[in-house]
Design a protein around this motif. Structure first.
Motif, mmCIF file in Angstrom:
data_model
loop_
_atom_site.group_PDB
_atom_site.id
_atom_site.type_symbol
_atom_site.label_atom_id
_atom_site.label_comp_id
_atom_site.label_asym_id
_atom_site.label_seq_id
_atom_site.Cartn_x
_atom_site.Cartn_y
_atom_site.Cartn_z
ATOM 1 N N LEU A 244 0.817 -1.203 0.000
ATOM 2 C CA LEU A 244 0.000 0.000 0.000
ATOM 3 C C LEU A 244 0.857 1.261 0.000
ATOM 4 C CD1 LEU A 244 -2.820 -1.035 2.481
ATOM 5 C CD2 LEU A 244 -2.960 -0.859 0.002
ATOM 6 N N LYS A 245 1.974 1.222 0.721
ATOM 7 C CA LYS A 245 2.868 2.374 0.762
ATOM 8 C C LYS A 245 3.433 2.666 -0.623
ATOM 9 C CE LYS A 245 6.952 1.937 2.638
ATOM 10 N NZ LYS A 245 8.032 1.790 3.611
ATOM 11 N N TYR A 246 3.893 1.645 -1.313
ATOM 12 C CA TYR A 246 4.449 1.846 -2.655
ATOM 13 C C TYR A 246 3.364 2.244 -3.653
ATOM 14 C CZ TYR A 246 8.876 0.082 -0.998
ATOM 15 O OH TYR A 246 10.043 -0.076 -0.313
ATOM 16 N N ALA A 247 2.158 1.720 -3.480
ATOM 17 C CA ALA A 247 1.059 2.115 -4.367
ATOM 18 C C ALA A 247 0.722 3.593 -4.177
ATOM 19 C CB ALA A 247 -0.172 1.253 -4.095
ATOM 20 N N LEU A 248 0.733 4.066 -2.941
ATOM 21 C CA LEU A 248 0.466 5.477 -2.678
ATOM 22 C C LEU A 248 1.567 6.351 -3.272
ATOM 23 C CD1 LEU A 248 -1.155 7.716 -1.311
ATOM 24 C CD2 LEU A 248 0.180 7.301 0.754
ATOM 25 N N ILE A 249 2.809 5.948 -3.069
ATOM 26 C CA ILE A 249 3.927 6.715 -3.623
ATOM 27 C C ILE A 249 3.837 6.767 -5.138
ATOM 28 C CG2 ILE A 249 6.433 6.684 -3.961
ATOM 29 C CD1 ILE A 249 6.620 5.610 -1.063
ATOM 30 N N ASN A 250 3.534 5.630 -5.750
ATOM 31 C CA ASN A 250 3.439 5.571 -7.204
ATOM 32 C C ASN A 250 2.270 6.408 -7.724
ATOM 33 O OD1 ASN A 250 4.413 4.706 -9.689
ATOM 34 N ND2 ASN A 250 2.962 3.015 -9.763
ATOM 35 N N SER A 251 1.169 6.444 -6.977
ATOM 36 C CA SER A 251 0.011 7.225 -7.415
ATOM 37 C C SER A 251 0.279 8.725 -7.353
ATOM 38 C CB SER A 251 -1.216 6.883 -6.578
ATOM 39 O OG SER A 251 -1.082 7.399 -5.275
ATOM 40 N N LEU A 252 1.218 9.143 -6.528
ATOM 41 C CA LEU A 252 1.552 10.566 -6.407
ATOM 42 C C LEU A 252 2.651 11.004 -7.367
ATOM 43 C CD1 LEU A 252 1.517 10.898 -2.529
ATOM 44 C CD2 LEU A 252 -0.218 11.685 -4.131
ATOM 45 N N ARG A 253 3.195 10.082 -8.142
ATOM 46 C CA ARG A 253 4.346 10.396 -8.978
ATOM 47 C C ARG A 253 4.047 11.470 -10.014
ATOM 48 N NH1 ARG A 253 7.795 6.977 -13.261
ATOM 49 N NH2 ARG A 253 9.435 8.499 -13.435
ATOM 50 N N GLN A 254 2.946 11.343 -10.757
ATOM 51 C CA GLN A 254 2.649 12.311 -11.818
ATOM 52 C C GLN A 254 2.435 13.723 -11.282
ATOM 53 O OE1 GLN A 254 -0.568 10.493 -13.969
ATOM 54 N NE2 GLN A 254 0.833 9.415 -15.351
ATOM 55 N N PRO A 255 1.628 13.931 -10.233
ATOM 56 C CA PRO A 255 1.484 15.299 -9.719
ATOM 57 C C PRO A 255 2.796 15.878 -9.195
ATOM 58 C CG PRO A 255 -0.159 13.856 -8.712
ATOM 59 C CD PRO A 255 0.721 13.015 -9.556
ATOM 60 N N VAL A 256 3.608 15.027 -8.582
ATOM 61 C CA VAL A 256 4.888 15.511 -8.054
ATOM 62 C C VAL A 256 5.830 15.853 -9.210
ATOM 63 C CG1 VAL A 256 6.939 14.866 -6.715
ATOM 64 C CG2 VAL A 256 4.667 14.318 -5.853
ATOM 65 N N ASP A 257 5.866 15.014 -10.242
ATOM 66 C CA ASP A 257 6.697 15.324 -11.417
ATOM 67 C C ASP A 257 6.267 16.627 -12.072
ATOM 68 O OD1 ASP A 257 8.295 13.113 -11.107
ATOM 69 O OD2 ASP A 257 7.279 11.913 -12.630
ATOM 70 N N LYS A 258 4.959 16.853 -12.144
ATOM 71 C CA LYS A 258 4.441 18.093 -12.726
ATOM 72 C C LYS A 258 4.868 19.294 -11.880
ATOM 73 C CE LYS A 258 0.140 20.155 -14.339
ATOM 74 N NZ LYS A 258 -1.311 20.011 -14.428
ATOM 75 N N ALA A 259 4.780 19.153 -10.566
ATOM 76 C CA ALA A 259 5.185 20.239 -9.665
ATOM 77 C C ALA A 259 6.682 20.502 -9.767
ATOM 78 C CB ALA A 259 4.799 19.899 -8.225
ATOM 79 N N ILE A 260 7.475 19.450 -9.858
ATOM 80 C CA ILE A 260 8.930 19.616 -9.987
ATOM 81 C C ILE A 260 9.257 20.347 -11.292
ATOM 82 C CG2 ILE A 260 11.096 18.361 -10.368
ATOM 83 C CD1 ILE A 260 10.080 16.277 -8.356
ATOM 84 N N ALA A 261 8.598 19.953 -12.361
ATOM 85 C CA ALA A 261 8.841 20.615 -13.647
ATOM 86 C C ALA A 261 8.467 22.089 -13.581
ATOM 87 C CB ALA A 261 8.044 19.916 -14.740
ATOM 88 N N GLU A 262 7.368 22.397 -12.911
ATOM 89 C CA GLU A 262 6.931 23.797 -12.785
ATOM 90 C C GLU A 262 7.896 24.605 -11.927
ATOM 91 O OE1 GLU A 262 4.629 27.079 -13.520
ATOM 92 O OE2 GLU A 262 4.394 25.097 -14.423
ATOM 93 N N ILE A 263 8.346 24.015 -10.843
ATOM 94 C CA ILE A 263 9.258 24.723 -9.933
ATOM 95 C C ILE A 263 10.593 25.022 -10.612
ATOM 96 C CG2 ILE A 263 10.628 24.454 -7.803
ATOM 97 C CD1 ILE A 263 8.183 22.889 -6.673
ATOM 98 N N TYR A 264 11.126 24.048 -11.348
ATOM 99 C CA TYR A 264 12.471 24.193 -11.916
ATOM 100 C C TYR A 264 12.469 24.578 -13.397
ATOM 101 C CZ TYR A 264 14.193 22.157 -7.608
ATOM 102 O OH TYR A 264 14.494 21.931 -6.299
ATOM 103 N N LYS A 265 11.334 25.033 -13.950
ATOM 104 C CA LYS A 265 11.277 25.315 -15.382
ATOM 105 C C LYS A 265 12.194 26.463 -15.799
ATOM 106 C CE LYS A 265 7.227 28.318 -15.292
ATOM 107 N NZ LYS A 265 5.844 28.433 -15.699
ATOM 108 N N ASN A 266 12.456 27.419 -14.933
ATOM 109 C CA ASN A 266 13.331 28.551 -15.272
ATOM 110 C C ASN A 266 14.719 28.428 -14.662
ATOM 111 O OD1 ASN A 266 11.270 29.798 -16.747
ATOM 112 N ND2 ASN A 266 10.434 30.734 -14.890
ATOM 113 N N ASP A 267 15.017 27.303 -14.066
ATOM 114 C CA ASP A 267 16.326 27.101 -13.432
ATOM 115 C C ASP A 267 17.301 26.553 -14.464
ATOM 116 O OD1 ASP A 267 18.497 26.575 -11.838
ATOM 117 O OD2 ASP A 267 17.372 25.460 -10.329
ATOM 118 N N LYS A 268 18.318 27.323 -14.767
ATOM 119 C CA LYS A 268 19.301 26.932 -15.788
ATOM 120 C C LYS A 268 20.199 25.793 -15.306
ATOM 121 C CE LYS A 268 19.348 31.597 -17.546
ATOM 122 N NZ LYS A 268 20.049 32.856 -17.546
#
Length: 79
Positions: free
Chosen positions: A41-65
């Protein structure tokens, strides 16, 4: 003492005796953090959060050279 009082005293003594002689049952406590189901269940929860977290990471670091271009939240692997 009246009959009601004697009955009450006897019942009270019996109740005290039963409660005081009751020994706790010792059983092995199940630590849910160590069970396979909890790990799954722990790994399923982590895996289910992967896409939103990846999207947030991309947004946060989009202007970071200095940030790597393929920056994502890595999947956890089981032991």
């Amino acid at each position: 003492m009246g009959d009601e009082m004697k009955n009450f005293a006897v019942m009270l003594l019996i109740a005290i005796f039963l409660i005081s002689s009751n020994k706790p049952v010792y059983s092995k406590t199940i630590n849910e953090a160590d069970t396979e189901l909890c790990e799954t269940l722990k790994y399923a929860l982590i895996n289910s959060l992967r896409q939103p977290v990846d999207k947030a990471i991309a947004e946060i670091y989009k202007n970071d050279k200095d940030a790597p271009s393929n920056l994502t939240w890595l999947r956890m692997t089981q032991k």
